[in-house]
Design a protein around this motif. Structure first.
Motif, PDB file in Angstrom:
ATOM      1  N   ARG A 227       0.855  -1.179   0.000  1.00 47.76           N
ATOM      2  CA  ARG A 227       0.000   0.000   0.000  1.00 47.76           C
ATOM      3  C   ARG A 227       0.890   1.228   0.000  1.00 47.76           C
ATOM      4  O   ARG A 227       2.029   1.192   0.455  1.00 47.76           O
ATOM      5  CB  ARG A 227      -0.918  -0.008   1.230  1.00 47.76           C
ATOM      6  CG  ARG A 227      -1.874  -1.183   1.254  1.00 47.76           C
ATOM      7  CD  ARG A 227      -2.573  -1.340   2.606  1.00 47.76           C
ATOM      8  NE  ARG A 227      -3.287  -0.134   2.983  1.00 47.76           N
ATOM      9  CZ  ARG A 227      -3.052   0.563   4.092  1.00 47.76           C
ATOM     10  NH1 ARG A 227      -2.076   0.186   4.923  1.00 47.76           N
ATOM     11  NH2 ARG A 227      -3.754   1.639   4.374  1.00 47.76           N
ATOM     12  N   TYR A 239      -4.748  11.563  -6.484  1.00 55.84           N
ATOM     13  CA  TYR A 239      -5.405  10.504  -5.708  1.00 55.84           C
ATOM     14  C   TYR A 239      -6.775  10.180  -6.303  1.00 55.84           C
ATOM     15  O   TYR A 239      -7.113   9.010  -6.524  1.00 55.84           O
ATOM     16  CB  TYR A 239      -5.540  10.950  -4.254  1.00 55.84           C
ATOM     17  CG  TYR A 239      -6.375  10.028  -3.394  1.00 55.84           C
ATOM     18  CD1 TYR A 239      -5.841   8.861  -2.856  1.00 55.84           C
ATOM     19  CD2 TYR A 239      -7.710  10.340  -3.126  1.00 55.84           C
ATOM     20  CE1 TYR A 239      -6.617   8.014  -2.084  1.00 55.84           C
ATOM     21  CE2 TYR A 239      -8.494   9.498  -2.348  1.00 55.84           C
ATOM     22  CZ  TYR A 239      -7.932   8.332  -1.835  1.00 55.84           C
ATOM     23  OH  TYR A 239      -8.716   7.487  -1.060  1.00 55.84           O
ATOM     24  N   GLU A 240      -7.553  11.211  -6.552  1.00 58.95           N
ATOM     25  CA  GLU A 240      -8.901  11.007  -7.098  1.00 58.95           C
ATOM     26  C   GLU A 240      -8.849  10.312  -8.456  1.00 58.95           C
ATOM     27  O   GLU A 240      -9.642   9.407  -8.743  1.00 58.95           O
ATOM     28  CB  GLU A 240      -9.617  12.351  -7.215  1.00 58.95           C
ATOM     29  CG  GLU A 240      -9.939  12.992  -5.864  1.00 58.95           C
ATOM     30  CD  GLU A 240     -10.491  14.396  -6.017  1.00 58.95           C
ATOM     31  OE1 GLU A 240     -10.646  14.849  -7.170  1.00 58.95           O
ATOM     32  OE2 GLU A 240     -10.762  15.037  -4.985  1.00 58.95           O
ATOM     33  N   ILE A 243      -7.874   6.513  -8.150  1.00 59.42           N
ATOM     34  CA  ILE A 243      -9.013   5.692  -7.720  1.00 59.42           C
ATOM     35  C   ILE A 243     -10.006   5.521  -8.875  1.00 59.42           C
ATOM     36  O   ILE A 243     -10.498   4.419  -9.137  1.00 59.42           O
ATOM     37  CB  ILE A 243      -9.710   6.318  -6.498  1.00 59.42           C
ATOM     38  CG1 ILE A 243      -8.729   6.465  -5.328  1.00 59.42           C
ATOM     39  CG2 ILE A 243     -10.912   5.473  -6.084  1.00 59.42           C
ATOM     40  CD1 ILE A 243      -8.051   5.181  -4.916  1.00 59.42           C
ATOM     41  N   LYS A 248      -7.432   0.290  -6.292  1.00 61.92           N
ATOM     42  CA  LYS A 248      -8.331   0.082  -5.162  1.00 61.92           C
ATOM     43  C   LYS A 248      -8.061   1.087  -4.054  1.00 61.92           C
ATOM     44  O   LYS A 248      -6.909   1.349  -3.695  1.00 61.92           O
ATOM     45  CB  LYS A 248      -8.182  -1.340  -4.630  1.00 61.92           C
ATOM     46  CG  LYS A 248      -8.666  -2.400  -5.618  1.00 61.92           C
ATOM     47  CD  LYS A 248      -8.564  -3.795  -5.022  1.00 61.92           C
ATOM     48  CE  LYS A 248      -9.088  -4.836  -6.004  1.00 61.92           C
ATOM     49  NZ  LYS A 248      -8.985  -6.209  -5.449  1.00 61.92           N
ATOM     50  N   ALA A 249      -9.137   1.645  -3.499  1.00 68.47           N
ATOM     51  CA  ALA A 249      -9.021   2.712  -2.507  1.00 68.47           C
ATOM     52  C   ALA A 249      -8.297   2.247  -1.239  1.00 68.47           C
ATOM     53  O   ALA A 249      -7.678   3.062  -0.552  1.00 68.47           O
ATOM     54  CB  ALA A 249     -10.414   3.243  -2.142  1.00 68.47           C
ATOM     55  N   ASN A 250      -8.365   0.964  -0.919  1.00 66.99           N
ATOM     56  CA  ASN A 250      -7.696   0.486   0.294  1.00 66.99           C
ATOM     57  C   ASN A 250      -6.192   0.312   0.115  1.00 66.99           C
ATOM     58  O   ASN A 250      -5.487  -0.079   1.042  1.00 66.99           O
ATOM     59  CB  ASN A 250      -8.321  -0.832   0.774  1.00 66.99           C
ATOM     60  CG  ASN A 250      -8.143  -1.964  -0.225  1.00 66.99           C
ATOM     61  OD1 ASN A 250      -7.648  -1.766  -1.338  1.00 66.99           O
ATOM     62  ND2 ASN A 250      -8.567  -3.154   0.175  1.00 66.99           N
ATOM     63  N   ARG A 251      -5.701   0.610  -1.078  1.00 64.86           N
ATOM     64  CA  ARG A 251      -4.258   0.486  -1.332  1.00 64.86           C
ATOM     65  C   ARG A 251      -3.565   1.837  -1.429  1.00 64.86           C
ATOM     66  O   ARG A 251      -2.341   1.899  -1.543  1.00 64.86           O
ATOM     67  CB  ARG A 251      -4.023  -0.296  -2.624  1.00 64.86           C
ATOM     68  CG  ARG A 251      -4.514  -1.740  -2.549  1.00 64.86           C
ATOM     69  CD  ARG A 251      -3.991  -2.562  -3.701  1.00 64.86           C
ATOM     70  NE  ARG A 251      -2.536  -2.464  -3.765  1.00 64.86           N
ATOM     71  CZ  ARG A 251      -1.867  -2.278  -4.906  1.00 64.86           C
ATOM     72  NH1 ARG A 251      -2.523  -2.132  -6.051  1.00 64.86           N
ATOM     73  NH2 ARG A 251      -0.552  -2.208  -4.887  1.00 64.86           N
ATOM     74  N   VAL A 252      -4.347   2.924  -1.404  1.00 65.61           N
ATOM     75  CA  VAL A 252      -3.764   4.260  -1.523  1.00 65.61           C
ATOM     76  C   VAL A 252      -4.361   5.174  -0.467  1.00 65.61           C
ATOM     77  O   VAL A 252      -5.582   5.257  -0.316  1.00 65.61           O
ATOM     78  CB  VAL A 252      -4.028   4.885  -2.911  1.00 65.61           C
ATOM     79  CG1 VAL A 252      -3.293   6.221  -3.038  1.00 65.61           C
ATOM     80  CG2 VAL A 252      -3.606   3.951  -4.025  1.00 65.61           C
ATOM     81  N   GLU A 253      -3.495   5.846   0.280  1.00 63.95           N
ATOM     82  CA  GLU A 253      -3.930   6.858   1.231  1.00 63.95           C
ATOM     83  C   GLU A 253      -3.472   8.226   0.748  1.00 63.95           C
ATOM     84  O   GLU A 253      -2.474   8.332   0.034  1.00 63.95           O
ATOM     85  CB  GLU A 253      -3.356   6.578   2.621  1.00 63.95           C
ATOM     86  CG  GLU A 253      -3.894   5.329   3.277  1.00 63.95           C
ATOM     87  CD  GLU A 253      -3.350   5.148   4.680  1.00 63.95           C
ATOM     88  OE1 GLU A 253      -2.664   6.084   5.174  1.00 63.95           O
ATOM     89  OE2 GLU A 253      -3.588   4.083   5.273  1.00 63.95           O
ATOM     90  N   LEU A 254      -4.203   9.250   1.164  1.00 71.35           N
ATOM     91  CA  LEU A 254      -3.880  10.616   0.765  1.00 71.35           C
ATOM     92  C   LEU A 254      -3.295  11.393   1.937  1.00 71.35           C
ATOM     93  O   LEU A 254      -3.882  11.446   3.012  1.00 71.35           O
ATOM     94  CB  LEU A 254      -5.135  11.331   0.248  1.00 71.35           C
ATOM     95  CG  LEU A 254      -4.970  12.833  -0.052  1.00 71.35           C
ATOM     96  CD1 LEU A 254      -3.985  13.058  -1.186  1.00 71.35           C
ATOM     97  CD2 LEU A 254      -6.334  13.454  -0.364  1.00 71.35           C
TER      98      LEU A 254
END
Length: 268
Positions: A227, A239-240, A243, A248-254
């Motif tokens: 991640r 980021y947007e 996604i 997958k949203a659970n693999r990238v944090e902002l």
């Protein structure tokens, strides 16, 4: 006579000015700690060279040299080959040269290690035309960089030969024109991210651009085992788009703080 001398001096100054970037680069690389006390094997320059540089692994298929990626350039070529002192390794010298180039805004296009590069004899004899660069396939490293400031391509090849001697080979080609669509391979970006834990994306445009976006998506989707955090300038926009493009949203944090250049960082 005075006028002729003046003209010749002017031409000489222009040639020196044109050659200076490579000369200054090579001197800076030789000053790096792992390259100090290295013996210069070859230092040369040609004014007009046309050459294919690999941006992928090298193979020979049906008698013909094949690359998984390549770029054809024409321009002034500068070459430096050094044999390292016995107290330094090819791996350390390659890493130092790579880090130096990236710190001075060179953008890595391709990076391979060991057998992933292809047979060493092809790199030595077919790519660089320098037989002494031949060694065990697993003892080689290669990287290619683009230097946007002066429109040149820089390559670094490191090898530890069967006799234990380590060599580094540098080439810089100041191209007459550089393709505008040169970008790193996904495997190279992933290797950089895994090696350093953080990947600076300073060469990306401020707003997400389709080609770069597709490249990042392919990079992140090569492995589902890690991640990342994306942060820095305009990170929210990227980021947007990542996604929306299928990461997958659970693999990238902002990281919403914009107090640095755009980057990706592994989450431990």
């Amino acid at each position: 006579m005075t006028k002729l001398v003046s003209v010749l001096l002017g031409v000489g100054m222009l040639l020196v000015a044109h050659a200076l970037p490579a000369q200054a680069l090579f001197e800076s690389l030789q000053a790096l700690p792992p390259l100090q006390n290295a013996r210069v094997i070859n230092s040369s320059q040609q004014e007009a060279v046309e050459k294919i540089y690999p941006l992928g692994s090298v193979r020979r298929i049906s008698g013909r040299l094949r690359y998984t990626g390549e770029v054809l350039l024409h321009g002034q070529q500068s070459v430096l080959t050094v044999q390292l002192a016995s107290t330094h390794t090819a791996g350390d010298a390659f890493m130092a040269a790579r880090d130096y180039l990236e710190q001075h805004d060179a953008q890595m296009l391709f990076w391979c290690e060991g057998k992933d590069c292809g047979p060493s004899n092809l790199w030595a004899n077919a790519v660089f035309d320098t037989a002494r660069l031949y060694g065990p396939d697993e003892q080689q490293s290669y990287a290619a960089f683009i230097q946007p400031k002066d429109g040149s391509l820089i390559t670094v090849y490191a090898i530890t030969r069967g006799n234990g001697r380590s060599l580094l080979h540098f080439e810089q080609l100041a191209a007459d024109s550089m393709p505008s669509d040169l970008r790193p391979t996904p495997a190279t970006l992933l290797r950089q991210l895994r090696e350093g834990g953080k990947l600076m994306l300073t060469h990306l445009p401020a707003e997400p651009e389709p080609q770069w976006l597709a490249l990042l998506v392919r990079t992140l989707n090569q492995s589902a085992a890690f991640r990342v955090v994306i942060g820095g300038e305009n990170a929210a926009l990227w980021y947007e788009e990542l996604i929306a493009a299928g990461v997958k949203a659970n693999r990238v944090e902002l990281d919403s703080a914009e107090n640095s250049k755009l980057y990706l960082q592994l989450i431990q």
